[in-house]
Scaffold this motif. Structure first.
Motif, mmCIF file in Angstrom:
data_model
loop_
_atom_site.group_PDB
_atom_site.id
_atom_site.type_symbol
_atom_site.label_atom_id
_atom_site.label_comp_id
_atom_site.label_asym_id
_atom_site.label_seq_id
_atom_site.Cartn_x
_atom_site.Cartn_y
_atom_site.Cartn_z
ATOM 1 N N UNK A 188 0.819 -1.206 0.000
ATOM 2 C CA UNK A 188 0.000 0.000 0.000
ATOM 3 C C UNK A 188 0.856 1.260 0.000
ATOM 4 N N UNK A 216 -3.444 3.239 -6.644
ATOM 5 C CA UNK A 216 -4.364 2.111 -6.683
ATOM 6 C C UNK A 216 -3.614 0.886 -6.176
ATOM 7 N N UNK A 217 -4.293 0.090 -5.338
ATOM 8 C CA UNK A 217 -3.630 -1.070 -4.731
ATOM 9 C C UNK A 217 -3.022 -2.000 -5.768
ATOM 10 N N UNK A 218 -3.682 -2.072 -6.940
ATOM 11 C CA UNK A 218 -3.191 -2.992 -7.970
ATOM 12 C C UNK A 218 -1.774 -2.649 -8.423
ATOM 13 N N UNK A 228 0.439 -4.185 -5.878
ATOM 14 C CA UNK A 228 0.422 -5.644 -6.047
ATOM 15 C C UNK A 228 1.265 -6.041 -7.257
#
Lengths: 108, 563
Positions: B510, B515-517, B520
């Protein structure tokens, strides 16, 4: 989800009302660990009248982290239903990943 | 087989510990400088300096005063000399005139008396005046006015005096004539006259030679001594206003007087330049001493204040260092506690390699709510729990502890991921509370190469094999503590040999305004293409993904099938 956030994230909260009478909290800016307490206070003021529905207008909200989610979850425990309106992609993704889209109404 | 969890904590602790000694040398140097400053020494130094300067000024003033006084005294002596010089003609002129008259009148007694009358008598210039014919075998006066000349009682001196009379143009002065009435005698004869006459007069001298100048005289500030002749010979003392010998500062002046001279000695009765200038050196010394004393006191006071301030600084430095140390210690304690709550052994087995790491937030002393647990179900199966409690501090840690123990109990009793989550949800919802937790529960079957996963709002783990990585697709349920999520879905997948499972909490991915993506994706990219040993892989992920100013703690667990 621990630690002291020291960012000076600005969150503005505007209390509005739906044509049907439901209270609306319009959020703009960033909702994180440093600004969550102010939203928490605003939610407490609104839920005192025990509304059936509480709407969060999120179109101007740029960022939300787990502390913000905690406030939304807290609100959902105190009112009949919580509706999250117009979340940005960043906010929507957080809601999806935490499974909250299943328990909170998210529109669109 | 088992190994300690991978941790960044020692490094963190080392970093904060390095900050503290920095305060030490500063405080020590200030302490040293404070010791070198003694208020009494500074004051003494100021006093000494003041005394030296004052003495210098006072001595200079004194020297100037003395030189000025000496100059003034010389000036006064010359003035008195001029007055004396002016007196000489008043004696010589009547005598010279009378001598000429006597020569012209062949010693006419009546004419001589008539001429000399204004000069002779009590309170006048001479007490006695007489006419002496020259060239006689025995010197005797032919005419006498006023008192009988004392000289007549000194026949030898009289003979000597008149023998040389008329040989010079100057007045003959005969020294002090002792007797009942000491006198000073003067003689004048016109030179070059045959059978001429000498005029002789006498002036009385006080018996003790003491004479005072009038108080209102221009010379009332002086004492004087007057001698006949060119030297200060007491036998030839004429007059004095002071008791002899004269002490102290004095000036002398010689004034021609007939065939002899007056020697004048003057001495000041007080300061000639006024008493202010005489007192000036003392005044300078006293004021200087007072100023020095004041400066010394002030210096001492300032030095004491400075010393006090320096001591205060040292104390403040120490306090700051102590606070820093306490903060560091408290933070370290919190982290130690957090770490102590986590399993101190990870269950490495013959079939599975397990590594775990917990990284505390870079700031704040609060204990995080991230955790991981392992439950050995049987020889082949192991249950993995990774969770993240919302909030921070003691409440989060307490909630975490309660959730962990409940989860361990449920996992041991019924090792099915979805069931564990459902029972946790029921457990938490029994009482109202403000916190919620995301929990990932995975059953790992080492022998069957099977993975069964359920998620309560937690991010899906990454599965990597042969340099390829992808997130396990799971249908995340609501976080534990959120009403409405009564049931959870499970997903069972087959894993390839030597697969690596990476489970983590959101601190790893985070980032603000992202954006979390994206986070990731960053994690997936970091894992893909690497074939590092599991421990090294975790270190690399923490090093690359964890930002310097992370405000969230994070937990990361790696599990690798050995075959």
């Amino acid at each position: 989800m621990a630690g002291l956030g020291n960012h000076g994230a600005e969150l503005s909260i505007e209390a509005q009302r739906e044509p049907g009478g439901a209270p609306v909290l319009a959020l703009a800016g960033e909702l994180d660990i440093s600004s969550a307490p102010s939203l928490e206070a605003a939610v407490e003021g609104v839920v005192a009248e025990r509304p059936e529905l509480l709407v969060f207008e999120l179109s101007e909200l740029e960022f939300m982290d787990s502390a913000g989610i905690a406030v939304l979850i807290g609100a959902s425990r105190q009112v009949g239903a919580v509706k999250l309106r117009n979340p940005s992609p960043i906010v929507r993704r957080v809601l999806e990943l935490t499974g909250l889209v299943k328990v909170l109404q998210v529109e669109p | 087989m088992s190994g300690p969890p991978q941790g960044e904590q020692p490094e963190q602790a080392q970093r904060v510990a390095d900050d503290a000694p920095g305060q030490g040398p500063v405080a020590a140097s200030r302490l040293r400088s404070a010791k070198s400053w003694s208020p009494s020494r500074a004051a003494a130094l100021a006093l000494l300096l003041g005394a030296i300067v004052t003495a210098g000024f006072a001595l200079t003033t004194l020297a100037l005063y003395r030189s000025s006084e000496n100059r003034l005294l010389d000036l006064r002596a010359r003035e008195v000399g001029s007055v004396l010089t002016a007196v000489v003609p008043s004696i010589q002129t009547p005598l010279a005139s009378a001598a000429e008259l006597a020569d012209a009148t062949r010693g006419d007694k009546q004419k001589f008396r008539a001429f000399m009358a204004p000069y002779v008598g009590a309170g006048k210039q001479f007490v006695s005046a007489s006419l002496w014919p020259l060239g006689q075998t025995r010197a005797r006066p032919s005419t006498i006015m006023g008192a009988r000349p004392v000289l007549t009682t000194h026949p030898q001196r009289a003979a000597a005096l008149f023998a040389r009379a008329g040989s010079s143009t100057s007045m003959g002065v005969i020294g002090v004539l002792d007797g009942p009435d000491p006198s000073l005698g003067f003689e004048f004869a016109t030179p070059g006259v045959k059978h001429g006459f000498a005029v002789y007069a006498e002036s009385p001298l006080p018996k003790d030679r003491r004479s005072k100048l009038a108080g209102n005289s221009a010379f009332s500030d002086l004492d004087y001594v007057l001698y006949l002749g060119h030297s200060q010979n007491t036998a030839k003392l004429l007059l004095t206003s002071v008791k002899l010998p004269v002490e102290g500062r004095r000036a002398s002046q010689t004034v021609p007087f007939g065939d002899s001279a007056f020697t004048l000695v003057v001495t000041p009765r007080g300061p000639l330049d006024g008493s202010f200038f005489a007192d000036l050196p003392w005044l300078v010394a006293i004021i200087g001493a007072l100023v020095s004393l004041a400066a010394a006191l002030m210096t001492g006071r300032l030095a004491r204040r400075r010393q006090h301030a320096e001591r205060l600084t040292v104390i403040l430095d120490r306090t700051a260092a102590e606070n820093h140390r306490l903060y560091t210690e408290q933070r370290s304690i919190a982290q130690t506690l957090q770490h102590a709550l986590l399993p101190d052994e990870v269950p490495d087995t013959n079939a599975l390699q397990v590594r775990a790491s917990y990284v505390p937030a870079s700031s704040g002393i609060d204990v995080g709510g991230d955790w991981y647990d392992f439950v050995n179900v049987d020889d082949d199966r192991m249950l993995l729990l990774v969770g993240d409690v919302s909030g921070h501090g003691l409440p989060a840690a307490t909630t975490m502890a309660a959730l962990r123990h409940a989860a361990l109990a449920y996992a041991a009793e019924e090792p099915r991921p979805a069931r564990v989550l459902e029972r946790l949800q029921a457990f938490v919802n029994r009482e109202p509370h403000r916190y919620f937790a995301t929990v990932l529960c995975a059953l790992i079957d080492a022998g069957a190469h099977e993975l069964t996963i359920a998620s309560a709002g937690h991010m899906a783990p990454l599965l990597a094999v042969d340099g390829e990585a992808s997130f396990v697709e799971i249908d995340a349920g609501v976080p534990i503590g959120v009403a409405g999520g009564a049931s959870y879905a499970e997903r069972k997948i087959q894993v390839s040999p030597h697969s690596t499972l990476i489970a983590f909490t959101d601190g790893l991915v985070e980032r603000r305004k992202e954006v979390l993506d994206v986070g990731l994706g960053r994690l997936r990219d970091a894992v893909e293409g690497t074939r590092l040993p599991l421990g090294d892989l975790l270190s690399k992920l923490v090093g690359e993904l964890y930002t310097q100013d992370h405000h969230d703690d994070t937990a990361i667990v790696g599990i690798r099938w050995r075959d």
